[in-house]
Every structure is written in C-alpha cells, then in structure tokens.
Design an enzyme around this catalytic site. Structure first.
Site, PDB file in Angstrom:
ATOM      1  N   ASN A 124      -3.342  -4.336  -6.279  1.00 43.16           N
ATOM      2  CA  ASN A 124      -3.583  -4.597  -7.702  1.00 43.16           C
ATOM      3  C   ASN A 124      -2.817  -3.539  -8.494  1.00 43.16           C
ATOM      4  O   ASN A 124      -3.263  -2.402  -8.608  1.00 43.16           O
ATOM      5  CB  ASN A 124      -5.084  -4.516  -8.011  1.00 43.16           C
ATOM      6  CG  ASN A 124      -5.352  -4.674  -9.503  1.00 43.16           C
ATOM      7  OD1 ASN A 124      -4.497  -5.135 -10.257  1.00 43.16           O
ATOM      8  ND2 ASN A 124      -6.553  -4.294  -9.930  1.00 43.16           N
ATOM      9  N   TRP A 125      -1.657  -3.947  -9.001  1.00 41.66           N
ATOM     10  CA  TRP A 125      -0.807  -2.974  -9.702  1.00 41.66           C
ATOM     11  C   TRP A 125      -1.363  -2.612 -11.077  1.00 41.66           C
ATOM     12  O   TRP A 125      -0.903  -1.652 -11.686  1.00 41.66           O
ATOM     13  CB  TRP A 125       0.600  -3.547  -9.890  1.00 41.66           C
ATOM     14  CG  TRP A 125       1.437  -3.555  -8.653  1.00 41.66           C
ATOM     15  CD1 TRP A 125       1.072  -3.151  -7.402  1.00 41.66           C
ATOM     16  CD2 TRP A 125       2.801  -3.993  -8.556  1.00 41.66           C
ATOM     17  NE1 TRP A 125       2.124  -3.316  -6.533  1.00 41.66           N
ATOM     18  CE2 TRP A 125       3.191  -3.832  -7.209  1.00 41.66           C
ATOM     19  CE3 TRP A 125       3.717  -4.518  -9.465  1.00 41.66           C
ATOM     20  CZ2 TRP A 125       4.469  -4.155  -6.766  1.00 41.66           C
ATOM     21  CZ3 TRP A 125       4.993  -4.850  -9.024  1.00 41.66           C
ATOM     22  CH2 TRP A 125       5.363  -4.679  -7.686  1.00 41.66           C
ATOM     23  N   LYS A 126      -2.282  -3.414 -11.578  1.00 39.50           N
ATOM     24  CA  LYS A 126      -2.789  -3.228 -12.948  1.00 39.50           C
ATOM     25  C   LYS A 126      -1.597  -3.210 -13.921  1.00 39.50           C
ATOM     26  O   LYS A 126      -0.620  -3.909 -13.682  1.00 39.50           O
ATOM     27  CB  LYS A 126      -3.624  -1.946 -13.050  1.00 39.50           C
ATOM     28  CG  LYS A 126      -4.632  -1.806 -11.918  1.00 39.50           C
ATOM     29  CD  LYS A 126      -5.606  -0.699 -12.140  1.00 39.50           C
ATOM     30  CE  LYS A 126      -6.454  -0.527 -10.900  1.00 39.50           C
ATOM     31  NZ  LYS A 126      -7.584   0.350 -11.090  1.00 39.50           N
ATOM     32  N   HIS A 171     -12.529  -8.220 -12.353  1.00 36.60           N
ATOM     33  CA  HIS A 171     -12.279  -6.803 -12.054  1.00 36.60           C
ATOM     34  C   HIS A 171     -13.112  -5.956 -13.021  1.00 36.60           C
ATOM     35  O   HIS A 171     -13.289  -6.325 -14.180  1.00 36.60           O
ATOM     36  CB  HIS A 171     -10.789  -6.481 -12.198  1.00 36.60           C
ATOM     37  CG  HIS A 171     -10.447  -5.120 -11.677  1.00 36.60           C
ATOM     38  ND1 HIS A 171     -10.670  -3.975 -12.403  1.00 36.60           N
ATOM     39  CD2 HIS A 171      -9.939  -4.719 -10.479  1.00 36.60           C
ATOM     40  CE1 HIS A 171     -10.306  -2.926 -11.678  1.00 36.60           C
ATOM     41  NE2 HIS A 171      -9.855  -3.351 -10.505  1.00 36.60           N
ATOM     42  N   GLU A 187     -12.462  -3.448 -14.680  1.00 32.65           N
ATOM     43  CA  GLU A 187     -11.771  -3.089 -15.940  1.00 32.65           C
ATOM     44  C   GLU A 187     -11.847  -4.245 -16.930  1.00 32.65           C
ATOM     45  O   GLU A 187     -11.955  -4.030 -18.137  1.00 32.65           O
ATOM     46  CB  GLU A 187     -10.321  -2.668 -15.633  1.00 32.65           C
ATOM     47  CG  GLU A 187     -10.282  -1.297 -14.981  1.00 32.65           C
ATOM     48  CD  GLU A 187      -9.133  -1.075 -14.013  1.00 32.65           C
ATOM     49  OE1 GLU A 187      -8.146  -1.822 -14.050  1.00 32.65           O
ATOM     50  OE2 GLU A 187      -9.246  -0.140 -13.193  1.00 32.65           O
ATOM     51  N   GLU A 221     -16.244  -3.651  -5.165  1.00 28.99           N
ATOM     52  CA  GLU A 221     -15.595  -2.457  -5.697  1.00 28.99           C
ATOM     53  C   GLU A 221     -16.612  -1.619  -6.475  1.00 28.99           C
ATOM     54  O   GLU A 221     -16.859  -1.878  -7.660  1.00 28.99           O
ATOM     55  CB  GLU A 221     -14.460  -2.854  -6.645  1.00 28.99           C
ATOM     56  CG  GLU A 221     -13.393  -3.700  -5.995  1.00 28.99           C
ATOM     57  CD  GLU A 221     -12.057  -3.567  -6.712  1.00 28.99           C
ATOM     58  OE1 GLU A 221     -11.098  -3.171  -6.048  1.00 28.99           O
ATOM     59  OE2 GLU A 221     -12.001  -3.830  -7.927  1.00 28.99           O
ATOM     60  N   GLY A 279     -10.213   4.317  -8.816  1.00 32.17           N
ATOM     61  CA  GLY A 279      -9.294   5.222  -9.497  1.00 32.17           C
ATOM     62  C   GLY A 279      -9.818   6.644  -9.609  1.00 32.17           C
ATOM     63  O   GLY A 279      -9.265   7.464 -10.350  1.00 32.17           O
ATOM     64  N   SER A 328     -10.368   3.472  -4.273  1.00 28.59           N
ATOM     65  CA  SER A 328      -9.636   4.620  -3.712  1.00 28.59           C
ATOM     66  C   SER A 328      -9.270   4.453  -2.234  1.00 28.59           C
ATOM     67  O   SER A 328      -9.287   5.429  -1.471  1.00 28.59           O
ATOM     68  CB  SER A 328     -10.408   5.916  -3.947  1.00 28.59           C
ATOM     69  OG  SER A 328     -10.592   6.129  -5.342  1.00 28.59           O
ATOM     70  N   GLY A 373      -5.718  -0.321  -5.651  1.00 28.40           N
ATOM     71  CA  GLY A 373      -5.067  -0.046  -6.929  1.00 28.40           C
ATOM     72  C   GLY A 373      -3.969   0.989  -6.769  1.00 28.40           C
ATOM     73  O   GLY A 373      -2.845   0.688  -6.351  1.00 28.40           O
ATOM     74  N   GLY A 374      -4.280   2.246  -7.067  1.00 26.10           N
ATOM     75  CA  GLY A 374      -3.291   3.333  -7.086  1.00 26.10           C
ATOM     76  C   GLY A 374      -2.369   3.376  -5.878  1.00 26.10           C
ATOM     77  O   GLY A 374      -1.145   3.496  -6.024  1.00 26.10           O
TER      78      GLY A 374
HETATM   79  C1  PEP Z   1      -8.767  -1.492  -8.115  1.00 25.81           C
HETATM   80  O1  PEP Z   1      -8.194  -1.400  -9.174  1.00 25.81           O
HETATM   81  O2  PEP Z   1      -9.196  -2.588  -7.770  1.00 25.81           O
HETATM   82  C2  PEP Z   1      -8.926  -0.292  -7.290  1.00 25.81           C
HETATM   83  C3  PEP Z   1      -9.706  -0.373  -6.246  1.00 25.81           C
HETATM   84  O3  PEP Z   1      -8.246   0.834  -7.693  1.00 25.81           O
HETATM   85  P1  PEP Z   1      -8.038   2.182  -6.812  1.00 25.81           P
HETATM   86  O4  PEP Z   1      -7.601   1.758  -5.450  1.00 25.81           O
HETATM   87  O5  PEP Z   1      -6.984   2.954  -7.554  1.00 25.81           O
HETATM   88  O6  PEP Z   1      -9.365   2.882  -6.792  1.00 25.81           O
END
Ligand code: PEP
Length: 253
Positions: free
Chosen positions: A9-11, A97, A99, A169, A175, A215, A236-237
């Site tokens: 998930n590049w956001k 999500h 966010e 999640e 994040g 994470s 994500g990251g």
């Molecule tokens: C996400 O955005 O779904 C996520 C899990 O982010 P991260 O891996 O950066 O915690």
C-alpha cells in the site's frame, strides 16, 4: 492452502519516475509465485493503468486501487468508481483502511456499500479492520473488530464473502514502527476466523485470506507470516523500497 498474499500500500507516496523505477526493480527480482501465493500492488490512482500494463504478463501479480466510491457514477467530483477501475483492468480495491476511516470519516455503513459495489463489479475487496490504541489498552479489541466485520461484511452472502480478503491492521501499529507481536496477530486472526466460522461456517472461514498490517518489514515478516492464521501482509512504509518488499514477498508461507 489459503491464498498467501503480500500486498503493498503505497498510500500517497512516490512520484511517477520513482514509481517506474520501483516497478523495474521489483520485476527484476526472483520470486516463487505458485498457485497459493500472490502479490497485490495498491498504487496511487494516477499510476493504476501504467502499473496494470507493466504487470500484465507477470503471473501472480495484481494491481489494486487504494479506495473507491460507494456510488456507481454521477456528480461526485474527485471520486473513482468501481466501473472505472475494472474498465482499466484493476480488480482489487482496499476498502476501509484506517486512514480513510480516521482522516476522511468513512464509517462502517459507507464501507458496507463500497464492499457491496466492489463485489457487484467482480472486484476483490481487501477489507481493513483493526482497533485504535485505547481499545487495545482497554482489552476490548475483539468486540471492536467483531463489530466492524458485522457492520460492513455480514450483509454478504456466503458466495460473496468467499471473495473478500480481510486485512487486520491494529491502528497503533500502522506507520509507528510498533508491530503487534506475532502472538497478538495470531490471536486476533484466529478470532476473526472464528467469527467468520460462526457467521458463514468453518469451511468458508478456512478459505478466507486474513492479512496482517502494521509495520511489517523484511526483518519481521517471516515470523509474523508463519503464524497459522496469518496469510500474508498489507504493507505500507516497507513497500516503498523494492528490495525490502521483494524480501517480504519471499517471506510468504
Ligand atoms: C498500511 O498502511 O496499511 C500499513 C500497514 O502501513 P505500515 O506498514 O507503514 O505500518
């Protein structure tokens, strides 16, 4: 075996030339993508068509939108319909999500409509659920997640439900660099599966892929993904660096 999925998930990250460089690098990596393993790349909307073309011939890779709207079409400036997505070959979409829930105020009822519409158009919804920190601290995370599932998914028939991917999640782990322990992840994934079994029967529940997100990185992916009810991750990251994400793909069971 249930499908094991590594989803990026590049956001709202990477400009187009960075995205192109990532794609070239990821395509040069070696993976053992068999029938039970797959990769999903949820890229920003302007790159969906390009990325879909780039992976058209690559078995086991699918492209996902990070969101869609809850109406088929019309005067909804700035929104993206599921028909637009499927018409360019995008058949996966992240729905709910945290966010979207927290920043854009999307609630369980709206998400139920998005899930319905995505399925109506033959898409695979990657439905996100997970509790904020105060809920975890109060120890009521199971009830919180059960309510999210009930309110946005239990209107589905069993056939529809079998096409949904769930991503657990915990918001406090997204994040933040703070990963749920593999025991915490397994506990919640087993609970989600038990809820699905109660609602739809054990056979269906056993077939639903439940991804962990929060994470995930190359250094912790193997341990988390080895848990019996964890079927890969939504990342994500760490999905912004091709080599790191490639290692996460290789960590799939
Ligand atoms: C996400 O955005 O779904 C996520 C899990 O982010 P991260 O891996 O950066 O915690």
């Amino acid at each position: 075996m249930r499908k094991q999925i590594a989803a990026a998930n590049w956001k709202m990250n990477l400009n187009f030339s960075q995205a192109q460089a990532f794609i070239t690098e990821l395509k040069s990596e070696q993976f053992d993508i068999t029938d039970h393993r797959s990769v999903v790349l949820a890229v920003p909307a302007p790159y969906l068509q390009f990325t879909t073309e780039a992976f058209k011939e690559v078995a086991g890779f699918s492209i996902a939108a990070q969101n869609c709207y809850a109406q088929k079409s019309g005067a909804f400036t700035g929104e993206i319909s599921v028909e637009m997505l499927t018409s360019i070959g995008v058949h996966h979409v992240i729905i709910g999500h945290s966010e979207r829930r927290e920043i854009f105020g999307e609630d369980n009822a709206l998400l139920a409509k998005k899930v319905d519409l995505a399925l109506e158009f033959g898409m695979t919804p990657i439905f996100c659920c997970g509790e904020p920190l105060p809920v975890r601290e109060a120890g009521t995370q199971n009830d919180f997640v059960a309510e999210q599932l009930k309110a946005s998914l239990y209107q589905l028939t069993a056939e529809q439900m079998s096409k949904v991917v769930i991503a657990y999640e915990p918001i406090w782990a997204i994040g933040t660099g703070k990963t749920a322990t593999s025991e915490q992840a397994q506990e919640m994934h087993a609970y989600i599966r038990s809820q699905l079994a109660t609602q739809y029967g054990q056979a269906l529940a056993d077939g639903v892929s439940i991804l962990y997100g929060g994470s995930v990185k190359a250094s912790n992916a193997v341990e988390i993904f080895q848990q019996p009810d964890v079927d890969g991750g939504l990342v994500g990251g760490a999905s912004l660096i091709a080599k790191e994400f490639a290692a996460i793909i290789r960590a799939l069971k």
